[in-house]
Design a protein around this motif. Structure first.
Motif, PDB file in Angstrom:
ATOM      1  N   SER A 172      18.896 -88.724 -60.888  1.00 58.00           N
ATOM      2  CA  SER A 172      18.712 -90.005 -61.516  1.00 58.00           C
ATOM      3  C   SER A 172      19.087 -91.049 -60.271  1.00 58.00           C
ATOM      4  O   SER A 172      18.244 -92.122 -60.100  1.00 58.00           O
ATOM      5  CB  SER A 172      19.156 -90.415 -62.739  1.00 58.00           C
ATOM      6  N   SER A 173      20.205 -90.731 -59.496  1.00 56.63           N
ATOM      7  CA  SER A 173      20.724 -91.376 -58.611  1.00 56.63           C
ATOM      8  C   SER A 173      19.757 -91.680 -57.376  1.00 56.63           C
ATOM      9  O   SER A 173      19.827 -92.519 -56.430  1.00 56.63           O
ATOM     10  CB  SER A 173      22.161 -90.913 -58.036  1.00 56.63           C
ATOM     11  N   GLY A 174      18.806 -90.661 -57.438  1.00 59.77           N
ATOM     12  CA  GLY A 174      17.787 -90.840 -56.389  1.00 59.77           C
ATOM     13  C   GLY A 174      16.596 -91.422 -56.242  1.00 59.77           C
ATOM     14  O   GLY A 174      15.627 -91.422 -55.737  1.00 59.77           O
ATOM     15  N   MET A 175      16.257 -92.069 -57.766  1.00 59.24           N
ATOM     16  CA  MET A 175      15.278 -92.347 -58.079  1.00 59.24           C
ATOM     17  C   MET A 175      14.760 -93.849 -57.133  1.00 59.24           C
ATOM     18  O   MET A 175      13.577 -94.088 -56.846  1.00 59.24           O
ATOM     19  CB  MET A 175      15.098 -93.027 -59.529  1.00 59.24           C
ATOM     20  N   PHE A 176      15.861 -94.574 -56.836  1.00 60.44           N
ATOM     21  CA  PHE A 176      15.428 -96.021 -56.139  1.00 60.44           C
ATOM     22  C   PHE A 176      14.967 -95.627 -54.753  1.00 60.44           C
ATOM     23  O   PHE A 176      13.908 -96.035 -54.465  1.00 60.44           O
ATOM     24  CB  PHE A 176      16.482 -96.871 -55.935  1.00 60.44           C
ATOM     25  N   GLU A 177      15.694 -94.604 -54.148  1.00 56.35           N
ATOM     26  CA  GLU A 177      15.086 -94.211 -52.616  1.00 56.35           C
ATOM     27  C   GLU A 177      13.760 -93.560 -52.747  1.00 56.35           C
ATOM     28  O   GLU A 177      13.075 -93.891 -51.854  1.00 56.35           O
ATOM     29  CB  GLU A 177      16.267 -93.374 -51.891  1.00 56.35           C
ATOM     30  N   GLY A 178      13.821 -92.721 -53.880  1.00 55.70           N
ATOM     31  CA  GLY A 178      12.471 -92.057 -53.948  1.00 55.70           C
ATOM     32  C   GLY A 178      11.227 -92.834 -54.055  1.00 55.70           C
ATOM     33  O   GLY A 178      10.294 -92.725 -53.428  1.00 55.70           O
ATOM     34  N   LEU A 179      11.287 -93.897 -54.978  1.00 58.08           N
ATOM     35  CA  LEU A 179      10.479 -94.838 -55.192  1.00 58.08           C
ATOM     36  C   LEU A 179      10.220 -95.760 -53.836  1.00 58.08           C
ATOM     37  O   LEU A 179       8.934 -96.044 -53.672  1.00 58.08           O
ATOM     38  CB  LEU A 179      10.582 -95.796 -56.506  1.00 58.08           C
TER      39      LEU A 179
ATOM     40  N   MET B  42       6.070 -87.516 -59.859  1.00 57.43           N
ATOM     41  CA  MET B  42       7.074 -88.016 -61.177  1.00 57.43           C
ATOM     42  C   MET B  42       8.429 -87.435 -61.055  1.00 57.43           C
ATOM     43  O   MET B  42       8.506 -86.361 -60.892  1.00 57.43           O
ATOM     44  CB  MET B  42       6.399 -87.857 -62.407  1.00 57.43           C
ATOM     45  N   ARG B  43       9.371 -88.470 -61.202  1.00 59.52           N
ATOM     46  CA  ARG B  43      10.760 -87.784 -61.456  1.00 59.52           C
ATOM     47  C   ARG B  43      10.682 -87.630 -63.051  1.00 59.52           C
ATOM     48  O   ARG B  43      10.683 -88.717 -63.733  1.00 59.52           O
ATOM     49  CB  ARG B  43      11.786 -88.558 -60.854  1.00 59.52           C
ATOM     50  N   VAL B  44      11.233 -86.538 -63.480  1.00 59.72           N
ATOM     51  CA  VAL B  44      11.234 -86.351 -64.756  1.00 59.72           C
ATOM     52  C   VAL B  44      12.556 -86.178 -65.292  1.00 59.72           C
ATOM     53  O   VAL B  44      13.272 -85.578 -64.508  1.00 59.72           O
ATOM     54  CB  VAL B  44      10.211 -85.577 -65.601  1.00 59.72           C
ATOM     55  N   PRO B  45      13.197 -86.447 -66.756  1.00 61.65           N
ATOM     56  CA  PRO B  45      14.407 -86.151 -66.913  1.00 61.65           C
ATOM     57  C   PRO B  45      14.726 -85.030 -67.759  1.00 61.65           C
ATOM     58  O   PRO B  45      15.817 -84.723 -68.141  1.00 61.65           O
ATOM     59  CB  PRO B  45      14.783 -87.418 -68.306  1.00 61.65           C
ATOM     60  N   GLY B  46      13.616 -84.016 -67.927  1.00 62.56           N
ATOM     61  CA  GLY B  46      14.147 -82.788 -68.404  1.00 62.56           C
ATOM     62  C   GLY B  46      12.626 -81.989 -68.673  1.00 62.56           C
ATOM     63  O   GLY B  46      11.468 -82.234 -68.196  1.00 62.56           O
ATOM     64  N   SER B  47      12.939 -80.519 -69.128  1.00 60.91           N
ATOM     65  CA  SER B  47      11.704 -79.767 -69.064  1.00 60.91           C
ATOM     66  C   SER B  47      10.701 -80.274 -69.805  1.00 60.91           C
ATOM     67  O   SER B  47       9.643 -79.897 -69.654  1.00 60.91           O
ATOM     68  CB  SER B  47      12.310 -78.441 -69.677  1.00 60.91           C
ATOM     69  N   LEU B  48      10.903 -80.884 -71.069  1.00 63.19           N
ATOM     70  CA  LEU B  48      10.033 -81.405 -72.082  1.00 63.19           C
ATOM     71  C   LEU B  48       8.971 -82.424 -71.070  1.00 63.19           C
ATOM     72  O   LEU B  48       7.747 -82.140 -71.194  1.00 63.19           O
ATOM     73  CB  LEU B  48      10.529 -82.097 -73.308  1.00 63.19           C
TER      74      LEU B  48
ATOM     75  N   VAL C 126       6.411 -92.273 -59.658  1.00 61.41           N
ATOM     76  CA  VAL C 126       6.806 -92.568 -61.068  1.00 61.41           C
ATOM     77  C   VAL C 126       8.061 -92.165 -61.321  1.00 61.41           C
ATOM     78  O   VAL C 126       8.532 -90.830 -61.111  1.00 61.41           O
ATOM     79  CB  VAL C 126       5.636 -91.938 -62.218  1.00 61.41           C
ATOM     80  N   ALA C 127       8.906 -92.826 -62.177  1.00 58.68           N
ATOM     81  CA  ALA C 127       9.964 -92.557 -62.808  1.00 58.68           C
ATOM     82  C   ALA C 127      10.052 -92.751 -64.408  1.00 58.68           C
ATOM     83  O   ALA C 127       9.522 -93.742 -64.745  1.00 58.68           O
ATOM     84  CB  ALA C 127      11.140 -93.240 -62.354  1.00 58.68           C
ATOM     85  N   ILE C 128      10.281 -91.660 -64.778  1.00 55.35           N
ATOM     86  CA  ILE C 128      10.102 -91.550 -66.398  1.00 55.35           C
ATOM     87  C   ILE C 128      11.373 -91.835 -66.708  1.00 55.35           C
ATOM     88  O   ILE C 128      12.524 -90.961 -66.867  1.00 55.35           O
ATOM     89  CB  ILE C 128       9.819 -90.083 -67.055  1.00 55.35           C
ATOM     90  N   GLN C 129      11.913 -93.070 -67.203  1.00 52.75           N
ATOM     91  CA  GLN C 129      13.030 -93.600 -67.861  1.00 52.75           C
ATOM     92  C   GLN C 129      12.964 -94.698 -68.839  1.00 52.75           C
ATOM     93  O   GLN C 129      11.904 -95.219 -68.899  1.00 52.75           O
ATOM     94  CB  GLN C 129      13.816 -94.136 -66.683  1.00 52.75           C
ATOM     95  N   ALA C 130      14.183 -94.841 -69.413  1.00 53.59           N
ATOM     96  CA  ALA C 130      14.093 -96.039 -70.556  1.00 53.59           C
ATOM     97  C   ALA C 130      13.909 -97.582 -69.734  1.00 53.59           C
ATOM     98  O   ALA C 130      14.703 -97.625 -68.534  1.00 53.59           O
ATOM     99  CB  ALA C 130      15.388 -96.161 -71.235  1.00 53.59           C
ATOM    100  N   PRO C 131      13.529 -98.453 -70.057  1.00 58.03           N
ATOM    101  CA  PRO C 131      13.444 -99.711 -69.370  1.00 58.03           C
ATOM    102  C   PRO C 131      14.882-100.283 -68.843  1.00 58.03           C
ATOM    103  O   PRO C 131      14.788-100.796 -67.601  1.00 58.03           O
ATOM    104  CB  PRO C 131      12.858-100.864 -70.525  1.00 58.03           C
ATOM    105  N   GLY C 132      15.696 -99.758 -69.553  1.00 56.26           N
ATOM    106  CA  GLY C 132      17.227-100.420 -68.817  1.00 56.26           C
ATOM    107  C   GLY C 132      17.412 -99.878 -67.397  1.00 56.26           C
ATOM    108  O   GLY C 132      18.205-100.502 -66.746  1.00 56.26           O
ATOM    109  N   ALA C 133      16.696 -98.900 -67.028  1.00 52.77           N
ATOM    110  CA  ALA C 133      16.722 -98.140 -65.840  1.00 52.77           C
ATOM    111  C   ALA C 133      16.288 -99.073 -64.712  1.00 52.77           C
ATOM    112  O   ALA C 133      16.850 -99.176 -63.496  1.00 52.77           O
ATOM    113  CB  ALA C 133      16.100 -96.657 -65.504  1.00 52.77           C
ATOM    114  N   LEU C 134      15.340-100.205 -64.837  1.00 50.74           N
ATOM    115  CA  LEU C 134      15.063-101.065 -63.925  1.00 50.74           C
ATOM    116  C   LEU C 134      16.217-101.699 -63.443  1.00 50.74           C
ATOM    117  O   LEU C 134      16.232-102.052 -62.056  1.00 50.74           O
ATOM    118  CB  LEU C 134      13.800-102.034 -64.749  1.00 50.74           C
ATOM    119  N   ARG C 135      16.995-102.174 -64.367  1.00 50.80           N
ATOM    120  CA  ARG C 135      18.359-103.021 -63.877  1.00 50.80           C
ATOM    121  C   ARG C 135      19.581-101.875 -63.345  1.00 50.80           C
ATOM    122  O   ARG C 135      20.029-102.241 -62.268  1.00 50.80           O
ATOM    123  CB  ARG C 135      18.766-103.726 -64.958  1.00 50.80           C
TER     124      ARG C 135
END
Length: 372
Positions: free
Chosen positions: A191-198, A168-174, A205-214
């Motif tokens: 976050s810039s590496g999420m696409f290549e990582g997936l 999982m790529r997570v956005p912070g310690s929480l 998994v990427a923990i992100q808001a739905p807008g990140a899909l676009r």
């Protein structure tokens, strides 16, 4: 401020005066996010138009053209830019109190509540927070909130058990603690590496808001989104302003900028939510399956959030040196209850929230805010 920094800043940003009675003041704004980001569309674009009408000559840089995400803090502090957005997760050493605010992301029920809580807390209830900004030679004007994070994945996630062993790529310690609690494997990645990582299998998994899909084109490689509300990120400084620039403004100009802060925070937050709605409406077109979270997943998340409070307090004390962490968490929870009620009562109405923020927060700032 050191003299050499002032000289460098003066070379980078000049203050232009077009007369004695009606001087035009130049302002340089630097943001590292893209022109289509909610911060620009909802916050800065309307702000800049209003600033132009109020006698400011604005130069705006976006997409990191002037300052990147991490250079933004020293750049604004030194006056290379006069204003810009900061994400406090990038500066744990400089802003330990901001990390505590970020850690409360799973406790806020919605984005507007999160935005209002963080803004009131920082401006009225946390002198240490304001001192941290002062030390960096910048001024905090308020925040916005992301929309709730969800689970964007390569394989369907329909239960808590499905998360076990997932990278999982997570956005912070929480969210790092949450990932560990559900048996996931945290992968440190921007976050810039999420696409290549997936795409390459480094992430499941990427923990992100739905807008990140676009915005990150994740829907070209991740075909599932589980709509479990994993909280918001709201420990940001939306209209971070250089203190020396602020001191050089007239009282009327400072009043104008403060008067725009509530609107900018609310509209940016709403823009995040609108972006999500737009992206969700396009999921079928991109062959992405929307999965509603099971009752078990919701219960497990609530259980984690409740139990994590002790970890938040211990983390604040041991890692960030916040001795009175219990008191601060109690105040944040008090504000969450307050603003949850306000948002619910107003049904999330934009104008009503702006009005309450101005009445409850910004009207209570001292006339010399940011000057001493």
């Amino acid at each position: 401020m050191k003299i050499n920094k002032r000289i460098i800043a003066a070379a980078a940003v000049s203050f232009l005066f077009a007369g004695h009675a009606a001087a035009e003041t130049s302002v340089t704004i630097s943001n590292w996010i893209s022109p289509k980001h909610p911060v620009i569309v909802g916050g800065y674009k309307p702000l800049i138009e209003k600033m132009k009408g109020a006698g400011f000559a604005v130069k705006s840089f976006e997409g990191g053209a002037l300052l990147g995400a991490k250079p933004a803090l020293p750049g604004i502090g030194d006056g290379i830019a006069n204003m810009g957005m900061l994400a406090m997760t990038y500066f744990p050493a400089e802003f330990p109190n901001a990390q505590l605010v970020a850690d409360m992301g799973l406790s806020t029920p919605n984005s507007l509540t999160a935005m209002a809580v963080a803004t009131e807390y920082n401006l009225l209830h946390c002198t240490e927070c304001l001192d941290e900004y002062k030390k960096a030679n910048v001024i905090y004007m308020g925040t916005y909130s992301t929309s709730p994070y969800r689970i964007i994945s390569k394989e369907p996630i329909r239960s808590t058990a499905d998360l076990a062993g997932k990278k999982m790529r997570v956005p912070g310690s929480l969210w790092s603690r949450w990932a560990e609690a559900v048996g996931g494997i945290q992968v440190n990645m921007p976050s810039s590496g999420m696409f290549e990582g997936l795409d390459k299998g480094a992430l499941d998994v990427a923990i992100q808001a739905p807008g990140a899909l676009r915005s990150y084109a994740l829907w070209d490689t991740a075909k599932y989104i589980t709509m479990l509300n994993l909280g918001t990120y709201h420990s940001l400084s939306l209209m971070t302003t250089n203190r020396d620039f602020w001191a050089d403004l007239s009282a009327e100009q400072r009043s104008f900028i403060v008067g725009e802060a509530a609107r900018a925070g609310v509209d940016t937050t709403i823009q995040y939510e609108e972006t999500d709605k737009d992206v969700i409406s396009m999921l079928k077109e991109h062959k992405v399956e929307l999965i509603e979270p099971s009752a078990e997943m919701k219960k497990d998340k609530i259980g984690f959030a409740t139990g994590d409070i002790a970890a938040i307090i211990e983390n604040a004390k041991s890692k960030h040196g916040i001795a009175d962490a219990e008191v601060k968490v109690a105040k944040l929870n008090e504000l969450i209850a307050k603003w949850s009620g306000i948002v619910k009562e107003s049904n999330g109405d934009r104008d009503a929230i702006i009005e309450r923020l101005n009445a409850d927060v910004y009207s209570k700032l001292p006339a010399d805010y940011g000057l001493n």
